[in-house]
Design an enzyme around this catalytic site. Structure first.
Site, PDB file in Angstrom:
ATOM      1  N   TYR A   1       0.894  -1.296  -0.129  1.00  0.00           N
ATOM      2  CA  TYR A   1      -0.032  -0.040   0.142  1.00  0.00           C
ATOM      3  C   TYR A   1       0.998   1.274  -0.109  1.00  0.00           C
ATOM      4  O   TYR A   1       1.775   1.283   0.893  1.00  0.00           O
ATOM      5  CB  TYR A   1      -0.762   0.030   1.430  1.00  0.00           C
ATOM      6  CG  TYR A   1      -1.765   1.236   1.417  1.00  0.00           C
ATOM      7  CD1 TYR A   1      -2.778   1.446   0.425  1.00  0.00           C
ATOM      8  CD2 TYR A   1      -1.753   2.307   2.352  1.00  0.00           C
ATOM      9  CE1 TYR A   1      -3.592   2.659   0.642  1.00  0.00           C
ATOM     10  CE2 TYR A   1      -2.316   3.349   2.603  1.00  0.00           C
ATOM     11  CZ  TYR A   1      -3.414   3.632   1.482  1.00  0.00           C
ATOM     12  OH  TYR A   1      -4.371   4.401   1.617  1.00  0.00           O
TER      13      TYR A   1
ATOM     14  N   ASP B   1       9.359   2.744  -0.080  1.00  0.00           N
ATOM     15  CA  ASP B   1       8.288   3.412   0.410  1.00  0.00           C
ATOM     16  C   ASP B   1       8.358   3.314   1.876  1.00  0.00           C
ATOM     17  O   ASP B   1       8.018   1.942   2.410  1.00  0.00           O
ATOM     18  CB  ASP B   1       6.809   3.281  -0.076  1.00  0.00           C
ATOM     19  CG  ASP B   1       5.838   3.667   0.946  1.00  0.00           C
ATOM     20  OD1 ASP B   1       6.002   4.360   1.681  1.00  0.00           O
ATOM     21  OD2 ASP B   1       4.557   3.429   0.336  1.00  0.00           O
TER      22      ASP B   1
ATOM     23  N   LYS C   1       4.369   9.005   8.870  1.00  0.00           N
ATOM     24  CA  LYS C   1       4.046   8.308  10.009  1.00  0.00           C
ATOM     25  C   LYS C   1       5.334   8.947  11.138  1.00  0.00           C
ATOM     26  O   LYS C   1       4.970  10.017  11.573  1.00  0.00           O
ATOM     27  CB  LYS C   1       3.953   6.853  10.112  1.00  0.00           C
ATOM     28  CG  LYS C   1       2.758   6.425   9.107  1.00  0.00           C
ATOM     29  CD  LYS C   1       2.334   5.171   9.014  1.00  0.00           C
ATOM     30  CE  LYS C   1       1.018   4.688   8.271  1.00  0.00           C
ATOM     31  NZ  LYS C   1       1.030   4.390   7.196  1.00  0.00           N
TER      32      LYS C   1
HETATM   33  C1  LIG Z   1       0.529   4.685   5.675  1.00  0.00           C
HETATM   34  C2  LIG Z   1       1.355   4.438   4.408  1.00  0.00           C
HETATM   35  C3  LIG Z   1       1.153   5.042   3.300  1.00  0.00           C
HETATM   36  C4  LIG Z   1      -0.055   6.326   3.159  1.00  0.00           C
HETATM   37  O1  LIG Z   1       0.242   7.314   4.146  1.00  0.00           O
HETATM   38  P1  LIG Z   1      -0.888   8.360   4.553  1.00  0.00           P
HETATM   39  O2  LIG Z   1      -0.238   9.332   5.382  1.00  0.00           O
HETATM   40  O3  LIG Z   1      -2.150   7.579   5.311  1.00  0.00           O
HETATM   41  O4  LIG Z   1      -1.573   9.030   3.184  1.00  0.00           O
HETATM   42  C5  LIG Z   1       1.953   4.850   2.161  1.00  0.00           C
HETATM   43  N1  LIG Z   1       2.614   3.873   2.187  1.00  0.00           N
HETATM   44  C6  LIG Z   1       2.960   3.196   3.451  1.00  0.00           C
HETATM   45  C7  LIG Z   1       3.954   2.061   3.398  1.00  0.00           C
HETATM   46  C8  LIG Z   1       2.126   3.365   4.518  1.00  0.00           C
HETATM   47  O5  LIG Z   1       2.262   2.510   5.509  1.00  0.00           O
END
Ligand SMILES: *Cc1c(COP(=O)(O)O)cnc(C)c1O
Length: 433
Positions: free
Chosen positions: A146, A241, A269
């Site tokens: 994701y 990511d 995060k």
């Molecule tokens: C949470 C997450 C996102 C998205 O971040 P948001 O702040 O919710 O838009 C993208 N990549 C990874 C790996 C994530 O865990």
């Protein structure tokens, strides 16, 4: 389920009248475990309290950011101090440089960074940058990874080894996902096949170096190194990511664990310490493509927001203290071993995993099944059993993710007693499953 949550139910009913599904992000609605979500009133340290006054040891921690726990005094103090000095200026502040320097010192692959407001913005912008820098259009993403909800990333799970992306949500035009190639996580041969077919058109491969949005799946040995090699050979960028793994898998992120040097890194995060922050970052030459240094447009009214920057700075300063990080890692280990032992004692098949301060625990349909990808996660994960486990733990004051396909997190605030209580609760619940 014997316990009831009347106040939470009442508040959620009110929320449903004015918010679609009662929430502002789908997973919060508890569709993965049934029942109604607990409405949270406050958090402190390892705990949060629901509207009915129940206390929980929290292993969601706002889906990762709260590595110091809820309302850490140093973070609260820093935010409060900054709030009194102004909450947003739309002009540069030294705080942005300070957080940038801190990140650079922790992740050697990064020379420059651009702050945004969410992980979604970070990945979306990083992919635009990869396309701008390479002059190519195709991107490769892994099914079950994701990267936020940008249109070009909302692609259906592939049915074959490697498939052309079809939209995974109404409202996403097929034209938007047509250049998104998908392949199963850990399928290096699949990626090699994509490069063999489209090598000169691929701008970037984007990957969660540890897949933590389909449960918790570690990269197979050689997988990430293979991606690095393939992208280099074909002139494509490798984007890590690390929105979730950043400052959680290790202080230097998953890239430091696996010793990979990605071209671009996405963060979020933890970098905001519980406030809305994201970032994309990487090699100077590539980052120089971003406006106003270069031609690729990307902007944000609240980007680099001072409250968010100070929360991030304070949080990362703590993460940098090696002994504190080691303490959280050790607590995570104890927890994961305890969960595994509880399951084994009850004759329940699980697959546990951990790295740094993150962990996962799949309930399997049968012993011996191994989850290494989205396809195997869908096939082997016993979601109904997880739902019963989840509610059993809630009744005992432990809050795990309301979906099996999410990772878990431990914070500096989780004490040895909290972990012991959790493992004891898991023993009781597993016996009843
Ligand atoms: C949470 C997450 C996102 C998205 O971040 P948001 O702040 O919710 O838009 C993208 N990549 C990874 C790996 C994530 O865990």
């Amino acid at each position: 389920m014997t316990k009831t949550y009347p106040r939470s139910q009442e508040l959620f009913a009110a929320a449903q009248r004015v918010l679609p599904g009662g929430v502002n992000s789908p997973v919060r609605a508890f569709r993965g475990v049934g029942g109604t979500p607990l409405m949270i009133e406050r958090g402190e340290g390892a705990y949060m309290w629901d509207a009915d006054g129940n206390r929980y040891i929290d292993y969601v921690l706002s889906w990762g950011p709260l590595v110091l726990g809820h309302a850490h005094p140093a973070v609260v103090e820093a935010i409060t101090r900054q709030a009194a000095r102004g909450t947003s200026f739309g002009a540069p502040t030294a705080l942005e440089t300070e957080l940038a320097e801190l990140v650079l010192s922790m992740m050697p692959s990064i020379a420059q960074i651009r702050f945004v407001n969410s992980g979604t913005e970070a990945t979306m912008s990083a992919l635009r940058l990869a396309r701008a820098y390479t002059g190519r259009t195709k991107i490769v993403k892994f099914t079950g990874c994701y990267h936020g909800h940008a249109d070009l990333l909302l692609v259906q799970a592939g049915s074959g080894v490697a498939t052309l992306g079809l939209p995974d949500s109404p409202g996403v035009p097929a034209s938007t996902t047509a250049d998104t190639l998908t392949v199963e996580y850990n399928d290096l041969e699949g990626v090699a096949a994509l490069f063999a077919a489209h090598g000169s058109e691929i701008a970037a491969v984007i990957v969660e170096p540890i897949a933590a949005n389909m449960g918790f799946v570690l990269p197979a040995p050689g997988f990430l190194a293979g991606l690095r090699e393939l992208t280099r050979t074909h002139g494509a960028l490798l984007i890590f990511d690390e929105v979730m793994t950043g400052f959680r898998a290790a202080p230097g992120g998953a890239q430091s664990v696996y010793q990979i040097d990605p071209d671009l890194t996405c963060l979020g995060k933890v970098i905001g310490g519980g406030l809305p922050v994201g970032a994309y970052a990487g090699k100077r030459e590539i980052m120089q493509t971003v406006a106003p240094a270069g031609p690729m447009y990307q902007a944000g009214t609240l980007s680099g927001n001072p409250l968010a920057m100070i929360a991030g700075i304070t949080t990362l300063q703590h993460v940098q203290q090696a002994d504190w990080f080691a303490q959280i890692v050790q607590r995570t280990d104890t927890l994961v071993q305890g969960l595994h032992a509880a399951a084994t004692a009850a004759g329940i098949a699980v697959q546990v995993g951990r790295q740094g301060t993150m962990f996962g625990c799949y309930f399997l349909h049968a012993a011996g099944q191994q989850i290494t990808s989205y396809a195997t996660a869908k096939q082997y994960a016993h979601t109904e059993r997880y739902a019963r486990f989840f509610w059993g733990m809630i009744e005992r004051g432990v809050y795990f993710a309301p979906s099996q396909f999410e990772a878990g997190f431990v914070s500096l605030a989780h004490s040895a007693d909290d972990i012991a209580h959790t493992v004891q609760a898991a023993r009781e619940v597993m016996r009843e499953l």
